[in-house]
Motif scaffolding. Structure first.
Motif, short mmCIF file in Angstrom:
data_model
loop_
_atom_site.label_atom_id
_atom_site.label_comp_id
_atom_site.label_asym_id
_atom_site.label_seq_id
_atom_site.Cartn_x
_atom_site.Cartn_y
_atom_site.Cartn_z
N PHE A 1 5.81 13.64 -11.31
CA PHE A 1 6.58 13.50 -12.55
C PHE A 1 5.78 14.05 -13.72
O PHE A 1 6.27 14.79 -14.57
N LYS A 2 4.48 13.70 -13.74
CA LYS A 2 3.61 14.16 -14.83
C LYS A 2 3.48 15.68 -14.81
O LYS A 2 3.51 16.32 -15.84
N SER A 3 3.29 16.24 -13.60
CA SER A 3 3.10 17.68 -13.53
C SER A 3 4.41 18.43 -13.72
O SER A 3 4.43 19.62 -13.93
N ASN A 4 5.53 17.71 -13.65
CA ASN A 4 6.81 18.33 -13.91
C ASN A 4 7.07 18.49 -15.40
O ASN A 4 8.04 19.11 -15.79
N GLU A 5 6.20 17.88 -16.21
CA GLU A 5 6.36 18.01 -17.65
C GLU A 5 6.06 19.46 -18.01
O GLU A 5 4.95 19.94 -17.81
N THR A 6 7.07 20.16 -18.51
CA THR A 6 6.90 21.58 -18.78
C THR A 6 6.16 21.79 -20.09
O THR A 6 5.93 20.85 -20.85
N TRP A 7 5.79 23.05 -20.35
CA TRP A 7 5.13 23.35 -21.62
C TRP A 7 6.05 23.03 -22.79
O TRP A 7 5.58 22.63 -23.86
N LYS A 8 7.36 23.14 -22.55
CA LYS A 8 8.31 22.82 -23.63
C LYS A 8 8.27 21.32 -23.95
O LYS A 8 8.31 20.93 -25.11
N ASP A 9 8.19 20.50 -22.88
CA ASP A 9 8.07 19.05 -23.09
C ASP A 9 6.80 18.73 -23.86
O ASP A 9 6.79 17.91 -24.77
N GLN A 10 5.71 19.39 -23.45
CA GLN A 10 4.42 19.11 -24.09
C GLN A 10 4.43 19.55 -25.55
O GLN A 10 3.88 18.87 -26.41
N LEU B 1 0.83 -1.20 0.00
CA LEU B 1 0.00 0.00 0.00
C LEU B 1 0.87 1.26 0.00
O LEU B 1 0.64 2.19 -0.78
N ALA B 2 1.87 1.24 0.88
CA ALA B 2 2.76 2.39 0.99
C ALA B 2 3.47 2.64 -0.33
O ALA B 2 3.52 3.77 -0.83
N VAL B 3 4.00 1.56 -0.92
CA VAL B 3 4.69 1.70 -2.21
C VAL B 3 3.73 2.24 -3.26
O VAL B 3 4.08 3.11 -4.06
N GLY B 4 2.48 1.75 -3.23
CA GLY B 4 1.48 2.21 -4.19
C GLY B 4 1.19 3.69 -4.05
O GLY B 4 1.18 4.43 -5.03
N ILE B 5 1.00 4.11 -2.81
CA ILE B 5 0.68 5.53 -2.56
C ILE B 5 1.84 6.43 -2.97
O ILE B 5 1.67 7.40 -3.69
N ILE B 6 3.03 6.05 -2.53
CA ILE B 6 4.21 6.84 -2.88
C ILE B 6 4.42 6.84 -4.40
O ILE B 6 4.68 7.85 -5.01
N GLY B 7 4.24 5.67 -5.00
CA GLY B 7 4.42 5.55 -6.45
C GLY B 7 3.45 6.45 -7.19
O GLY B 7 3.83 7.15 -8.13
N PHE B 8 2.19 6.46 -6.74
CA PHE B 8 1.19 7.31 -7.37
C PHE B 8 1.61 8.78 -7.26
O PHE B 8 1.55 9.54 -8.22
N GLY B 9 2.06 9.15 -6.06
CA GLY B 9 2.51 10.53 -5.84
C GLY B 9 3.66 10.89 -6.76
O GLY B 9 3.64 11.94 -7.40
N VAL B 10 4.64 10.01 -6.83
CA VAL B 10 5.80 10.27 -7.68
C VAL B 10 5.36 10.42 -9.13
O VAL B 10 5.80 11.32 -9.84
N TYR B 11 4.43 9.54 -9.56
CA TYR B 11 3.96 9.60 -10.94
C TYR B 11 3.27 10.94 -11.21
O TYR B 11 3.52 11.59 -12.23
N GLN B 12 2.41 11.35 -10.26
CA GLN B 12 1.68 12.61 -10.43
C GLN B 12 2.65 13.78 -10.53
O GLN B 12 2.50 14.66 -11.36
#
Lengths: 264, 211
Positions: free
Chosen positions: A81-90, A68-79
């Motif tokens: 990571f996703k929001s770290n995608e800059t407009w230049k990346d997009q 569960l802990a790994v899942g929660i942390i993993g989800f957070g990291v993914y989110q």
């Protein structure tokens, strides 16, 4: 709870003397007192009988909690990571987009003002020197061609410029116009001689597509509107006196010291 | 056999240390991630407000700048200067929110989708409440003297009423203190200016526009 459960289970082994501190000793002393009252000496401590096999309860609990802990942390990291995608990346992820920051960095850096006609290497232009007056880009849908020199200035302010070949079907023109109207930092005009049906420009970026229904149009606008700019926060509205709301391909040299004077 | 794990005591100590380190790592990651996960999302009312109000404000800046360049009425000049500078600054604040929330200035939803009534808030031609038409802006641009002052007051009064509606809505539905604070000051400030604009219109012998 999670710390104590494996100790009481798997790790304890029967031994003649409890190795751990006073706690188990005093615990086991209580029943002894009740049982035999003979003599003043301490009776031998009876070892607690514990199953020798693995205690699966705590192990399963640990595994579940851990997963569960790994899942929660993993989800957070993914989110994140996703929001770290800059407009230049997009922008870079849009198939077919041309990024002039890579192919012609000098052009994208230069934003000097010049009166009169300016030659641009790209058609339609994407960056470079431009007229001191910018084209109004408050969701303006221009019915006729506008001067490149003003349009480039509007893009410097962060606007996305949508151009289309005049023979584009009216339904497609209307669809493009509906994206532009009411939205600042967007403007649109026909562009005779365009090599594709539709071309989108932002400062330093260009994307040419065939149809107004192409999903990349929205991706381009979303990534670059207000982001691709040499002057973040600069207005699209018709400021004074440097605004242009008229069409025609000859730049309007408002504010020029004299009609034939060299550019400042 | 002698190993570091030989005695239950050592084993318990090592296990405890391991659990403590794990707990620290999880706590650290949680602390790191929580603010990022709890900021308004791409389709949140807060993001919708920041985007739509930026566009709404940009028109107020334009109306005020046109008037500031050409009016000769001292009170109108002061009011126009005030509105243009305040609203341009507030655009900057709202754009910074979006950056802080790792969102783009452009959303995927239609205008006003964040409002409880959604796109029903839009006028039949797609304008947000209080927004002037292109024709009205052109009219303002070509007006001068008292007609310019009257038209500015009329357009700005209607613009403020639309803005107050949006600002008071987000102030009541958002739990983000930054957002509700700014929205509340927007609402209060514009309500004050609405009174000034109404009085000025009466002095100029004119009426507010119908909505």
């Amino acid at each position: 709870m999670s710390i104590s459960s494996p100790q009481t289970g798997g790790s304890r082994r029967p031994s003649s003397r409890p190795a751990t501190g006073a706690k188990p000793a005093s615990k086991s002393a209580t029943p002894t007192k009740a049982g035999g009252g003979k003599g003043g000496g301490r009776p031998p401590v009876t070892p607690v009988k514990v199953s020798q096999g693995r205690n699966w309860g705590p192990i399963a609990l640990f595994t579940v909690v851990g997963l569960l802990a790994v899942g929660i942390i993993g989800f957070g990291v993914y989110q994140v990571f996703k929001s770290n995608e800059t407009w230049k990346d997009q922008a870079g992820a849009i198939p077919g987009i041309v990024n002039y920051n890579k192919t012609d960095p000098e052009l994208v850096k230069s934003g000097v003002h010049k009166y009169g006609h300016i030659d641009y290497k790209q058609s339609p232009p994407v960056a470079g020197p431009h007229n001191p007056n910018w084209q109004r880009c408050q969701g303006d849908v221009y019915p006729a061609q506008i001067a490149n020199e003003h349009a480039v200035h509007a893009m410097e302010h962060g606007a996305v410029w949508i151009t289309y070949r005049p023979d584009l079907p009216q339904a497609d023109i209307d669809k493009l116009a509906s994206k532009v109207k009411g939205n600042d930092y967007l403007f649109m005009s026909p562009y005779p001689g365009l090599d594709k049906a539709i071309s989108l420009q932002a400062w330093g970026y260009q994307l040419k597509v065939d149809k107004a229904s192409d999903g990349r149009i929205d991706d381009f606008i979303r990534a670059l509107r207000q982001n691709a700019t040499q002057e973040p926060g600069a207005a699209c509205s018709a400021a004074t006196p440097n605004y242009i709301t008229s069409t025609g391909t000859t730049p309007h040299d408002l504010g020029s010291p004299a009609p034939s004077a060299p550019a400042k | 056999m002698i190993s570091p794990f030989a005695t239950p005591r050592r084993r318990a100590f090592l296990l405890g240390a391991l659990v403590a380190v794990l707990a620290l790592v999880i706590g650290y990651l949680g602390g790191l991630l929580t603010p990022r996960l709890s900021t308004p999302g791409d389709n949140s009312p807060e993001a919708g407000f920041a985007r739509d109000m930026s566009t709404h404000h940009a028109q107020a800046v334009e109306l005020a700048m046109i008037t500031w360049q050409r009016s000769t009425d001292g009170e109108i000049l002061q009011l126009a200067y005030d509105i243009a500078t305040v609203q341009e600054n507030q655009i900057g604040i709202m754009q910074t929110w979006l950056k802080d929330w790792h969102l783009l200035p452009t959303g995927r939803q239609p205008k006003m989708a964040w409002m409880p009534n959604g796109t029903k808030e839009l006028l039949p031609d797609g304008r947000m409440p209080g927004m002037a038409t292109d024709a009205e802006i052109s009219q303002l641009r070509s007006a001068s003297g008292t007609p310019l002052d009257i038209l500015f007051c009329q357009l700005m009064l209607r613009h403020h009423l639309g803005g107050i509606h949006m600002a008071s809505t987000i102030a009541s539905i958002s739990h983000d203190a930054e957002v509700t604070d700014l929205a509340t000051t927007m609402k209060n400030n514009q309500q004050g200016e609405v009174s000034n604009l109404r009085r000025k219109l009466t002095e100029l012998g004119a009426q507010p526009l119908g909505s």
